[in-house]
Design a protein around this motif. Structure first.
Motif, PDB file in Angstrom:
ATOM      1  N   MET A   1       0.854  -1.192   0.000  1.00 25.03           N
ATOM      2  CA  MET A   1       0.000   0.000   0.000  1.00 25.03           C
ATOM      3  C   MET A   1       0.886   1.237   0.000  1.00 25.03           C
ATOM      4  N   ASP A   2       0.736   2.166  -0.985  1.00 28.22           N
ATOM      5  CA  ASP A   2       1.525   3.382  -1.004  1.00 28.22           C
ATOM      6  C   ASP A   2       0.843   4.448  -0.151  1.00 28.22           C
ATOM      7  N   ARG A   3       1.514   5.644  -0.090  1.00 30.76           N
ATOM      8  CA  ARG A   3       1.004   6.693   0.786  1.00 30.76           C
ATOM      9  C   ARG A   3      -0.374   7.166   0.351  1.00 30.76           C
ATOM     10  N   ASN A   4      -0.571   7.317  -0.948  1.00 32.10           N
ATOM     11  CA  ASN A   4      -1.880   7.755  -1.457  1.00 32.10           C
ATOM     12  C   ASN A   4      -2.969   6.757  -1.129  1.00 32.10           C
ATOM     13  N   SER A   5      -2.634   5.454  -1.245  1.00 35.75           N
ATOM     14  CA  SER A   5      -3.621   4.419  -0.923  1.00 35.75           C
ATOM     15  C   SER A   5      -4.011   4.493   0.542  1.00 35.75           C
ATOM     16  N   ALA A   6      -3.001   4.712   1.406  1.00 39.26           N
ATOM     17  CA  ALA A   6      -3.288   4.819   2.835  1.00 39.26           C
ATOM     18  C   ALA A   6      -4.194   6.004   3.130  1.00 39.26           C
ATOM     19  N   ARG A   7      -3.928   7.133   2.438  1.00 39.61           N
ATOM     20  CA  ARG A   7      -4.735   8.328   2.657  1.00 39.61           C
ATOM     21  C   ARG A   7      -6.156   8.118   2.145  1.00 39.61           C
ATOM     22  N   ASN A   8      -6.289   7.475   0.983  1.00 36.46           N
ATOM     23  CA  ASN A   8      -7.630   7.189   0.462  1.00 36.46           C
ATOM     24  C   ASN A   8      -8.414   6.307   1.416  1.00 36.46           C
TER      25      ASN A   8
ATOM     26  N   GLY B   1       4.161   6.644   5.522  1.00 41.86           N
ATOM     27  CA  GLY B   1       5.069   6.598   4.374  1.00 41.86           C
ATOM     28  C   GLY B   1       6.143   5.552   4.539  1.00 41.86           C
ATOM     29  N   SER B   2       6.806   5.551   5.718  1.00 42.78           N
ATOM     30  CA  SER B   2       7.873   4.564   5.942  1.00 42.78           C
ATOM     31  C   SER B   2       7.313   3.154   6.003  1.00 42.78           C
ATOM     32  N   SER B   3       6.130   3.014   6.627  1.00 43.24           N
ATOM     33  CA  SER B   3       5.504   1.680   6.697  1.00 43.24           C
ATOM     34  C   SER B   3       5.125   1.184   5.309  1.00 43.24           C
ATOM     35  N   SER B   4       4.604   2.090   4.476  1.00 42.70           N
ATOM     36  CA  SER B   4       4.215   1.692   3.119  1.00 42.70           C
ATOM     37  C   SER B   4       5.417   1.221   2.321  1.00 42.70           C
ATOM     38  N   GLU B   5       6.541   1.938   2.493  1.00 41.89           N
ATOM     39  CA  GLU B   5       7.763   1.533   1.789  1.00 41.89           C
ATOM     40  C   GLU B   5       8.237   0.166   2.267  1.00 41.89           C
ATOM     41  N   GLU B   6       8.180  -0.054   3.584  1.00 41.52           N
ATOM     42  CA  GLU B   6       8.588  -1.348   4.119  1.00 41.52           C
ATOM     43  C   GLU B   6       7.665  -2.457   3.638  1.00 41.52           C
ATOM     44  N   ILE B   7       6.364  -2.181   3.641  1.00 46.27           N
ATOM     45  CA  ILE B   7       5.399  -3.185   3.175  1.00 46.27           C
ATOM     46  C   ILE B   7       5.638  -3.510   1.701  1.00 46.27           C
TER      47      ILE B   7
ATOM     48  N   THR C   1       2.816 -21.441  -3.173  1.00 48.74           N
ATOM     49  CA  THR C   1       3.146 -20.150  -3.785  1.00 48.74           C
ATOM     50  C   THR C   1       1.930 -19.565  -4.506  1.00 48.74           C
ATOM     51  N   GLU C   2       1.122 -20.411  -5.141  1.00 52.45           N
ATOM     52  CA  GLU C   2      -0.082 -19.905  -5.801  1.00 52.45           C
ATOM     53  C   GLU C   2      -1.074 -19.333  -4.796  1.00 52.45           C
ATOM     54  N   ILE C   3      -1.232 -20.022  -3.673  1.00 57.67           N
ATOM     55  CA  ILE C   3      -2.139 -19.527  -2.627  1.00 57.67           C
ATOM     56  C   ILE C   3      -1.607 -18.217  -2.058  1.00 57.67           C
ATOM     57  N   ASP C   4      -0.303 -18.174  -1.770  1.00 59.36           N
ATOM     58  CA  ASP C   4       0.299 -16.997  -1.154  1.00 59.36           C
ATOM     59  C   ASP C   4       0.265 -15.786  -2.086  1.00 59.36           C
ATOM     60  N   MET C   5       0.347 -16.025  -3.397  1.00 62.56           N
ATOM     61  CA  MET C   5       0.344 -14.933  -4.369  1.00 62.56           C
ATOM     62  C   MET C   5      -1.061 -14.680  -4.936  1.00 62.56           C
ATOM     63  N   HIS C   6      -2.062 -15.358  -4.357  1.00 60.12           N
ATOM     64  CA  HIS C   6      -3.469 -15.185  -4.767  1.00 60.12           C
ATOM     65  C   HIS C   6      -3.651 -15.507  -6.257  1.00 60.12           C
ATOM     66  N   ARG C   7      -2.993 -16.551  -6.722  1.00 60.39           N
ATOM     67  CA  ARG C   7      -3.113 -16.970  -8.115  1.00 60.39           C
ATOM     68  C   ARG C   7      -3.766 -18.349  -8.248  1.00 60.39           C
TER      69      ARG C   7
ATOM     70  N   GLU D   1       7.502  -7.190  -2.342  1.00 61.85           N
ATOM     71  CA  GLU D   1       8.336  -7.478  -3.504  1.00 61.85           C
ATOM     72  C   GLU D   1       9.269  -8.657  -3.224  1.00 61.85           C
ATOM     73  N   GLN D   2       9.859  -8.678  -2.027  1.00 61.18           N
ATOM     74  CA  GLN D   2      10.748  -9.783  -1.670  1.00 61.18           C
ATOM     75  C   GLN D   2       9.983 -11.102  -1.589  1.00 61.18           C
ATOM     76  N   THR D   3       8.766 -11.040  -1.035  1.00 63.63           N
ATOM     77  CA  THR D   3       7.938 -12.252  -0.954  1.00 63.63           C
ATOM     78  C   THR D   3       7.580 -12.768  -2.340  1.00 63.63           C
ATOM     79  N   ASP D   4       7.200 -11.841  -3.236  1.00 64.05           N
ATOM     80  CA  ASP D   4       6.867 -12.249  -4.603  1.00 64.05           C
ATOM     81  C   ASP D   4       8.079 -12.855  -5.303  1.00 64.05           C
ATOM     82  N   ARG D   5       9.257 -12.255  -5.090  1.00 65.84           N
ATOM     83  CA  ARG D   5      10.472 -12.806  -5.690  1.00 65.84           C
ATOM     84  C   ARG D   5      10.756 -14.200  -5.164  1.00 65.84           C
ATOM     85  N   LEU D   6      10.601 -14.363  -3.847  1.00 69.21           N
ATOM     86  CA  LEU D   6      10.834 -15.677  -3.253  1.00 69.21           C
ATOM     87  C   LEU D   6       9.858 -16.702  -3.793  1.00 69.21           C
ATOM     88  N   ASN D   7       8.570 -16.317  -3.881  1.00 73.82           N
ATOM     89  CA  ASN D   7       7.564 -17.244  -4.399  1.00 73.82           C
ATOM     90  C   ASN D   7       7.844 -17.610  -5.854  1.00 73.82           C
TER      91      ASN D   7
END
Length: 875
Positions: A1-8, A171-177, A246-252, A182-188
């Motif tokens: 979730m980016d900063r704009n998404s959090a604000r929305n 903002g910092s939390s969104s960047e960490e998330i 991996t399919e379950i975790d990536m919602h595929r 991204e790391q989880t998707d790469r691992l999957n």
């Protein structure tokens, strides 16, 4: 979730609270207006504004941000009406501080400033009114005014500080998330790719070991081969688990919706469990006879759910066994399929039950743990059950065992019972079964529950027998037709039971790795067994010939072509298919398969997917076009290591007749063979090497084109004459394909695809350019609506079909756009979309105008589909 998404998200949550506060303030204001005798017209206006605000909120009129500002302005106007009355002058500050505190949650500093400005304006108006009415400006009035102004300034400053801190944290939390995601998707993706790559060598291990298991070898070598086979199956299962996870975790995750038979699911499950080390534990399968014979859903996931739950039960059970109950409850939409798995294991604490759904959780995760596994079994089961709109419940106590209950809604295809007994009036059953060799009392209860449920479901009389003397008495007073005997009871009364088998049907329920002497007339039912085997036995009579061994499916004489670029896979496939009596040819590429099928007829073509130069999908489509041109049918089955859950649906939508994942599981292969082959092509023999036929001799399969060859030849000649007449008017014969050459189309390559047949190439061109307005309109629609998923599938089809006619530059352009749209890279898409549209339109309109849309015979085949719409797979 980016900063704009959090604000929305914050806007959505704050809307309701602000409206509720606004409503409360308005109600209080209305009451005070009546008490104080304030302007009545203003009260009506406040009510109208309040109703309008709620209407806009409920109907979601305007954007979230715009509505928030509108509510705020209306609230400030209402506040001004409240504040302009001099009785409220020094109450306004407290009310405004509350409003500012509430507006802090919106994260909008301008709204806080708006509140401060409105307070200052209202207070200034009140002070001016007081002075104009002769109010004396005293030090008290000045200090009270300054104090209230200071309160509002301080409240606004605190609110802005909170908003700044909150925005920074978000903002910092969104960047960490985002980084973690991204790391989880790469691992999957890494796990999925690694698992996919490992499937090829594992396929070789499993395939070759299954071939060797059928050979007559020294006992020590047979044991080694069996161990290799079991290890291969274990690795294959773990690879499948990783892919599922991996399919379950990536919602595929994709759920198939196709007919399946519950008894086939159980049979396949038992076949797979035969490779598992059960540590001398009992497995009791209790399938209720009332479950409908054929259901619609995802039978493969049902099997995997049962496999994971049974495997978990075995892992954590040292003594006893696992009981599986499968039954159903009728519903308007079909049934709820209920799966209940109980074990006599160590059980779980409440803490362990609470965390068992967590990824990679294991009750004992130390390096010296006593059980293996990846810790993803229950999360996979939970993911499957959720995807199929079911639910799961786990109950357990330490030292007693665990019970898992799963309920999954399923549609019903065939409402008849999954098993039944013919001539019930002639059947009377005796059970000389104490399960003496089973030392665990809980497992004995499992077996007795299963027997009771089966007998009740089959509606046959059943007599429980405890001893030989009871059996002798029962035989004197009752007409027993079938008798079940336990292994222990048989060993104690061997001669008596053997003699009894000459007058009534007798079946011995054998413990694992036990067998009767050769020549015995007693039916052997090895553990684990289930209701279908019982029903089959009860449908036999004393006159039926006793069949030793198990039935094995054979397809003698069926001609098979296997297409794969990996030599090892071809070796494995040849060994497996030849073990079914098939005649097997192999080729290493899609091009070679087309050439091979042009000269020979095959009953089935097994096609790999990922191959260089020409993938399996493109090869399959060209085979279908070639077969249609030759006026014959062709059956193509996908044989691929692409084992993601959506693969079956993807390949079937592309036009394959079936799908077999690698490593090849024989039950799945046999299911597909029975589906795609004529019934006469399949027979059953005994797997003990006798070769005696049970299913009868195979009748020759009808081959496409064999019926009425002369008539077909005449029709073909007539079609060729007609095509020749039409083509003469479709363009200049001397120019040939010059219009396409002028557009950069490599017609020589297109002709090569068609084996040099110009008429066939023209048919291909007409198919390619058919209905140009619809093709262009569809592509434009996906582009304009930014539907990049369907857009990528459409340009994928253009890529493949353009290559087939020789439009190489257009094919490369479509490939670029396919990759860009899959990445949702709008900038890249826009950079080439216009060029593709112009090029594509020129080519298809030139073809359409030059060679004509009607050059294909109206009564031609309907299945020469060269392009597939966006609902196909993402290949």
């Amino acid at each position: 979730m980016d900063r704009n998404s959090a604000r929305n998200e914050t806007y959505k949550q704050s809307h309701l609270i602000i409206l509720i506060v606004y409503t409360v303030m308005s109600v209080v204001l209305i009451i005070e207006s009546f008490i104080m005798g304030w302007e009545k017209w203003a009260v009506l206006l406040v009510i109208a504004v309040l109703v309008t605000s709620w209407f806009m909120h409920i109907r979601s009129i305007l954007r979230d941000r715009d509505r928030l500002w509108l509510y705020s302005c209306l609230m400030m106007v209402t506040y001004f009406f409240y504040g302009v009355h001099l009785t409220s002058t020094f109450d306004m500050a407290l009310v405004m501080c509350v409003v500012i505190a509430i507006y802090t949650m919106t994260g909008e500093k301008p709204l806080v400033r708006l509140c401060q400005v409105f307070y200052m304006v209202t207070l200034g108006f009140d002070l001016a009114t007081m002075i104009s009415q002769g109010e004396e400006v005293t030090p008290l009035l000045v200090t009270r005014s300054l104090l209230h102004i200071g309160m509002i300034i301080l409240a606004g400053w605190v609110a802005c500080m909170i908003i700044d801190k909150w925005t920074k944290v978000i903002g910092s939390s969104s960047e960490e998330i985002a980084t973690l995601k991204e790391q989880t998707d790469r691992l999957n993706n890494f796990l999925a790719n690694v698992s996919h790559e490992i499937r090829t060598p594992v396929n070789a291990v499993m395939g070759l070991s299954s071939v060797l298991e059928k050979e007559t070898l020294p006992e020590n070598i047979e044991d080694n081969i069996r161990a290799i086979s079991n290890a291969g199956h274990r690795v294959a299962e773990q690879i499948g688990d990783i892919l599922d996870f991996t399919e379950i975790d990536m919602h595929r995750l994709s759920v198939n919706n196709e007919p399946y038979m519950i008894d086939s699911v159980v049979n396949d499950l038992l076949s797979q469990l035969s490779h598992m080390d059960q540590n001398d534990l009992d497995l009791v399968i209790d399938l209720d006879a009332s479950v409908p014979a054929e259901l619609r859903g995802d039978g493969e996931k049902i099997r995997k759910i049962l496999l994971h739950l049974i495997s978990n039960g075995f892992k954590y059970t040292k003594e006893g066994g696992v009981y599986v109950r499968i039954y159903s409850v009728p519903r308007e939409y079909g049934i709820n399929l209920l799966l209940e798995v109980r074990d006599t294991g160590i059980g779980m604490s409440e803490f362990e039950i609470e965390h068992i759904y967590d990824k990679f959780y294991q009750s004992d995760s130390s390096k010296t743990r006593s059980v293996g596994g990846l810790g993803i079994g229950i999360p996979i089961v939970d993911g499957f059950v959720t995807a199929m709109n079911g639910f799961m419940d786990i109950q357990s106590k330490r030292g007693i065992g665990t019970t898992v209950k799963v309920s999954i809604p399923q549609a019903v295809e065939d409402n008849s019972k999954c098993m039944s007994v013919r001539n019930k009036e002639n059947v009377s059953v005796g059970g000389f079964l104490g399960f003496m060799t089973t030392g665990n009392i809980g497992v004995r209860e499992f077996y007795m529950d299963m027997i009771s449920n089966i007998v009740a479901g089959l509606y046959v009389p059943f007599h429980r027998i405890q001893s030989k003397s009871e059996l002798e008495k029962l035989l004197k007073v009752s007409n027993i037709s079938h008798l079940f005997v336990g292994t222990g009871e048989y060993l104690e009364n061997r001669e008596y039971i053997e003699e009894l088998s000459k007058t009534i049907k007798v079946a011995v329920v054998l413990d694992r790795n036990k067998s009767l002497a050769t020549g015995s007339k007693i039916t052997q039912i090895p553990k684990p067994f289930y209701g279908v085997q019982i029903a089959n036995f009860l449908n036999q009579t004393l006159d039926d010939e006793l069949v030793e061994g198990h039935e094995k499916m054979m397809c003698p004489g069926v001609k098979v072509l296997v297409v794969d670029d990996e030599p090892m896979n071809l070796l494995v496939a040849r060994g497996i298919f030849e073990s079914y009596g098939m005649v097997v040819d192999t080729v290493h590429s899609g091009e070679a398969s087309i050439a091979k099928c042009a000269g020979e007829d095959y009953d089935i073509v097994f096609m790999d997917h990922m191959m260089p130069e020409m993938d399996g999908v493109e090869a399959m489509k060209r085979l279908r076009v070639q077969a249609s041109h030759m006026r014959k049918d062709i059956c193509v089955v996908a044989l691929t290591a692409n084992a993601i859950s959506s693969a079956r649906e993807m390949f079937m939508s592309e036009g394959f007749d079936g799908f077999v994942p690698k490593p090849i599981e024989l039950p799945e292969l046999e299911r597909v063979l029975k589906h795609v082959l004529p019934k006469a092509a399949v027979k059953y023999v005994l797997d003990d090497g006798s070769g005696r036929s049970i299913g009868g001799k195979r009748e020759p399969a009808d081959k496409p084109g064999d019926e009425g060859k002369e008539k077909n030849a005449e029709a073909k000649n007539a079609d060729e004459v007609t095509a020749g007449k039409e083509s003469s008017g479709a363009g200049s014969a001397g120019d040939g394909f010059a219009p396409l050459d002028a557009l950069g189309v490599e017609t020589a390559s297109g002709l090569a695809y068609c084996g040099g047949d110009e008429e066939f190439y023209k048919e291909l061109l007409v198919e390619y350019a058919g209905d140009p307005d619809a093709k262009l309109g569809e592509l434009t629609k996906y582009h304009d609506s930014k539907d990049w998923k369907d857009y990528s599938i459409k340009v994928h089809a253009i890529k493949s079909t353009s290559k087939m006619i020789g439009a190489m530059e257009l094919s490369s352009l479509a490939l670029f756009l396919e990759e860009a749209s899959k990445e949702c890279d709008e900038e890249k898409v826009e950079s080439r979309h216009k060029v593709l549209m112009e090029t594509y339109e020129k080519i298809i309109r030139t073809i359409y105008n030059t060679y004509g849309a009607g050059s294909v015979s109206a009564d031609g085949p309907d299945d020469d589909v060269l392009e597939f719409g966006p609902k196909g797979g993402d290949l």
